[in-house]
Motif scaffolding. Structure first.
Motif, PDB file in Angstrom:
ATOM      1  N   UNK A   1      50.539  30.158  46.367  1.00  0.00           N
ATOM      2  CA  UNK A   1      49.153  29.567  46.354  1.00  0.00           C
ATOM      3  C   UNK A   1      49.121  28.228  47.264  1.00  0.00           C
ATOM      4  N   UNK A  17      44.139  32.203  49.242  1.00  0.00           N
ATOM      5  CA  UNK A  17      44.953  32.180  50.162  1.00  0.00           C
ATOM      6  C   UNK A  17      44.256  32.320  51.623  1.00  0.00           C
ATOM      7  N   UNK A 124      58.326  30.986  44.206  1.00  0.00           N
ATOM      8  CA  UNK A 124      58.935  32.220  43.928  1.00  0.00           C
ATOM      9  C   UNK A 124      59.908  32.588  44.672  1.00  0.00           C
ATOM     10  N   UNK A 273      51.939  35.342  46.897  1.00  0.00           N
ATOM     11  CA  UNK A 273      50.561  35.201  46.157  1.00  0.00           C
ATOM     12  C   UNK A 273      50.186  36.593  45.533  1.00  0.00           C
ATOM     13  N   UNK A 276      52.216  38.369  41.455  1.00  0.00           N
ATOM     14  CA  UNK A 276      51.813  38.643  40.045  1.00  0.00           C
ATOM     15  C   UNK A 276      50.752  39.850  39.811  1.00  0.00           C
ATOM     16  N   UNK A 277      49.861  40.065  41.001  1.00  0.00           N
ATOM     17  CA  UNK A 277      49.046  41.113  40.628  1.00  0.00           C
ATOM     18  C   UNK A 277      49.452  42.487  40.785  1.00  0.00           C
TER      19      UNK A 277
ATOM     20  N   UNK B  13      37.648  36.032  40.890  1.00  0.00           N
ATOM     21  CA  UNK B  13      39.054  36.915  41.060  1.00  0.00           C
ATOM     22  C   UNK B  13      38.613  38.416  41.176  1.00  0.00           C
ATOM     23  N   UNK B  15      39.733  42.162  41.654  1.00  0.00           N
ATOM     24  CA  UNK B  15      41.044  43.065  41.665  1.00  0.00           C
ATOM     25  C   UNK B  15      40.673  44.387  42.204  1.00  0.00           C
ATOM     26  N   UNK B  86      45.379  32.247  34.260  1.00  0.00           N
ATOM     27  CA  UNK B  86      46.322  32.798  35.085  1.00  0.00           C
ATOM     28  C   UNK B  86      46.296  32.009  36.651  1.00  0.00           C
ATOM     29  N   UNK B  90      48.552  29.059  38.470  1.00  0.00           N
ATOM     30  CA  UNK B  90      48.728  29.427  39.418  1.00  0.00           C
ATOM     31  C   UNK B  90      49.605  30.504  39.665  1.00  0.00           C
ATOM     32  N   UNK B  91      49.487  31.409  38.744  1.00  0.00           N
ATOM     33  CA  UNK B  91      50.441  32.587  38.638  1.00  0.00           C
ATOM     34  C   UNK B  91      49.519  33.447  39.674  1.00  0.00           C
ATOM     35  N   UNK B  92      48.417  33.675  39.922  1.00  0.00           N
ATOM     36  CA  UNK B  92      47.611  34.536  40.633  1.00  0.00           C
ATOM     37  C   UNK B  92      46.763  33.589  41.298  1.00  0.00           C
ATOM     38  N   UNK B  93      46.259  34.169  42.705  1.00  0.00           N
ATOM     39  CA  UNK B  93      45.386  33.383  43.320  1.00  0.00           C
ATOM     40  C   UNK B  93      43.975  33.834  43.338  1.00  0.00           C
ATOM     41  N   UNK B  94      43.054  32.961  43.331  1.00  0.00           N
ATOM     42  CA  UNK B  94      41.587  33.355  43.242  1.00  0.00           C
ATOM     43  C   UNK B  94      41.123  33.854  44.382  1.00  0.00           C
TER      44      UNK B  94
END
Lengths: 279, 411
Positions: A1, A17, A124, A273, A276-277, B13, B15, B86, B90-94
């Motif tokens: 990020x 991003x 990472x 980025x 994690x998803x 966010x 998905x 999250x 900063x584990x996942x980006x918005x």
């Protein structure tokens, strides 16, 4: 990020991003201790609960060398540029084993660290980078063995040995670049879990590891020069055995390494980025 | 009011459900998607397949947290709390929006991430500390404090795979709690350890808050939220429903359970009685509070709300508990079949401690009015029972459900 961090007062801005970006070197520097901790973790864990422990680091390359010597040296009578085949093949196996284990380990590293990736943030890139730690430790051990074997076979040590240090840097860069690309690709496409071992296996036969480059007909040699590992393996062999370097191979290896590194870093930066998803 | 520690502006966010669900994308999928893509595009052009495969886990969330505030983040499962954490960690980006954090943020989304079972407690403290962004010097300074907080002095050079789960969790929490962060983000870690350790952890966190650090606590433990927090954020289906006082926030959250909108889907029920006897919602209460996750060591009450469109002379109403598809028990709300009047009803079931075992149960429910007239809903609602690692009884008894019993040894 994308996150800008200033030293005096840390302010982190988290935003969506935006396309390609370069790696955040400053942030990685801030986390540098973690890289060391992760790498030494793998070395520490490696031989826990094994009977022979660190002896495996010595046994594995010796056994591989013995098998290759019998099969390729004795049975197939592969020429070895006038050196004892054992020494010849070992000098090539040394960097190759590192490359193969580094590529496999870093290729699997991200997927293997899924709980970490989905629970905590840190650069990472450290995951594939640190995964070569135990390979490096093994490489060090096997180098000592080779130096001892050279004394046994009365192959003299020459000043060319000093070239192993820049060669090692080249080897690490190529291994990391390939491993990093594979690690990111494996997150998105698990197919690479199955493909990577094949890539490594086929790559070995496309590289002068068990045979000398001189065995390859002149008109086909350019194909081998396209392979960045050719220059590295031949380079290590020349450094250990004290013979002149193949500068064409080295030059093509170095340029390939630079290209691979650039591609790897930007590809990784682009996809990290999403890890994690999708992991 | 001091400066802001966290500023969140229109954060969202999204998905792609396809990506989220299909975890192992293979080349085959890519190739077949590629072949199908033109068709898909034509269909999209025709106005179909729109929102269906996209899902906003968090939508248009804005708030401000001042330095030194302790914020309780509450909401039902899937309300977007974890996604928010999250993103902040900063584990996942918005997907859209922006969040600004002043100072060092430490997040405890799960204790013990990065612990390696083969390494000793000592080695894991350094490893875990480094993963959370502590320098080696910081870990060395805090080392003794961490070890004594966790109470694992004797085992510090033992591989953690030989630790009891209680010790493991205590050590993990201890490392995290000693991280010098300006903003501490905590998710549900209080659901671990025995009661004494939970109290210790709570005290530690309130300590952190008192020293001017900012704390963001996500918990289903409303008692902890009340004790620790100065303000609450209530989330509902991905949006921020409320930001303000703790009392109002907790009350709002509790009401969301009772309201029919947050209840069951009526399509889940079948049978001739489905139109006449309706089940609307079910909640668990422990110590008077509505809980999402059941603590196995506390008594629990189930409240089932429903309605009847007419009066029945006899109705037998039951709820049944399933685990991995096996019915482990059923409970009836009256000792024998009893009258049910037209209008709303509430059935209450009280359970002693140690009945439910850690893990997930499914609840089915239904009613029989006369032979052949019934309504039944299978797997209507799921509930989770927390791991009570280091707890007293859960460690020894086994099985899908606990039996109430007394025992003694006579010699």
């Amino acid at each position: 990020m994308p996150a800008e961090t200033s030293a005096h007062e840390r302010v982190t801005v988290i935003e969506p991003p935006a396309g390609w970006r370069l790696l955040n070197w400053r942030e990685m520097w801030g986390y540098r201790e973690l890289l060391w901790v992760l790498a030494t973790r793998d070395v520490k864990v490696r031989y826990k609960q094994t009977v022979l422990g660190a002896a495996w680091a010595i046994l594995r390359p010796l056994l591989t060398m013995a098998i290759f010597t019998v099969i390729f040296g004795r049975l197939a009578k592969v020429p070895s540029d006038g050196y004892p085949y054992s020494i010849f093949v070992y000098a090539g196996l040394l960097p190759w084993t590192f490359f193969a284990s580094a590529v496999s380990a870093s290729g699997q590293s991200l997927v293997g660290s899924a709980p970490l990736v989905s629970k905590v943030y840190f650069p990472r890139l450290f995951i594939p980078l640190s995964s070569i730690g135990s390979g490096l430790a093994d490489l060090l051990v096997s180098t000592v063995i080779l130096l001892l074997m050279m004394m046994w076979y009365r192959v003299g040590w020459t000043p060319r040995l000093a070239a192993t240090i820049p060669l090692l840097a080249l080897l690490i860069v190529i291994s990391l670049a390939v491993g990093t690309i594979l690690s990111a690709a494996t997150v998105a496409y698990r197919d690479f879990t199955h493909i990577t071992p094949f890539i490594v296996q086929i790559w070995m036969y496309a590289t002068p590891v068990v045979f000398p480059l001189s065995l390859v007909p002149q008109r086909w040699r350019w194909v081998f020069y396209l392979n960045p590992m050719t220059g590295v393996i031949e380079g290590f062999r020349s450094a250990f055995l004290g013979r002149p370097f193949d500068w064409i191979a080295l030059g093509s290896s170095t340029s390939a390494a630079i290209v691979l590194m650039a591609v790897g870093a930007s590809y990784f930066g682009r996809v990290e980025r999403r890890f994690a998803d999708i992991i | 009011m001091t400066r802001s520690a966290i500023v969140v502006e229109s954060l969202g966010k999204e998905y792609a459900v396809g990506v989220a669900e299909r975890q192992n994308v293979t080349f085959y999928d890519v190739v077949s998607d590629w072949v199908r893509a033109p068709l898909e595009r034509i269909r999209k052009f025709a106005g179909r397949v729109e929102e269906a495969d996209r899902f906003w886990a968090l939508r248009d969330v804005s708030f401000d947290v001042a330095e030194g505030e302790a914020i309780g983040v509450i909401g039902r499962n899937g309300a977007g709390k974890s996604t928010l954490l999250k993103i902040l960690s900063r584990i996942t980006a918005p997907t859209v929006g922006r969040a600004t954090i002043r100072g060092r943020l430490a997040s405890l989304l799960e204790v013990g991430t990065g612990f390696h079972p083969e390494l000793t407690g000592r080695e894991n403290i350094y490893l875990n500390g480094a993963i959370m962004g502590m320098t080696r010097r910081e870990v060395i300074e805090k080392f003794d404090e961490i070890v004594s907080f966790a109470g694992v002095e004797q085992f510090i050079d033992t591989p953690v795979k030989r630790y009891s789960s209680g010790m493991y969790v205590r050590l993990a929490f201890a490392v995290a709690a000693h991280l010098e962060a300006d903003v501490l983000v905590v998710d549900e870690v209080l659901a671990v350890g025995d009661a004494a350790f939970q109290r210790k952890s709570l005290n530690k966190m309130s300590d952190v808050a008192k020293r001017g650090r900012t704390v963001l606590l996500v918990s289903h433990n409303l008692g902890a939220i009340r004790n620790l927090c100065t303000r609450t954020l209530v989330f509902e289906s991905g949006t921020l429903r409320f930001a303000g006082g703790v009392t109002e926030g907790v009350a709002l959250y509790e009401r969301s359970f009772a309201s029919a909108g947050a209840g069951f889907e009526h399509t889940q029920f079948r049978g001739p009685l489905a139109e006449q006897v309706g089940f609307d919602s079910l909640v668990f209460r422990q110590g008077g509070e509505i809980v999402d996750i059941v603590d196995p060591l506390l008594p629990a009450t189930i409240e089932l709300h429903g309605h009847a469109t007419r009066t029945f002379p006899t109705v037998d109403l039951k709820i049944a508990f399933f685990r991995d598809g096996v019915q482990v028990a059923s409970c009836h709300d009256t000792p024998a079949e009893a009258r049910m009047s037209e209008g709303e009803f509430t059935s209450r079931f009280d359970f002693p401690p140690d009945v439910f075992r850690p893990g997930r149960y499914m609840i089915g429910m239904g009613a029989v009015a006369a032979v052949g007239t019934w309504v039944w809903g299978q797997d209507v609602v799921a509930f989770d029972v927390s791991e009570n690692r280091g707890g007293r009884s859960a460690d020894r008894s086994e099985g899908l459900i606990g039996l109430p019993y007394r025992s003694e040894r006579v010699q």
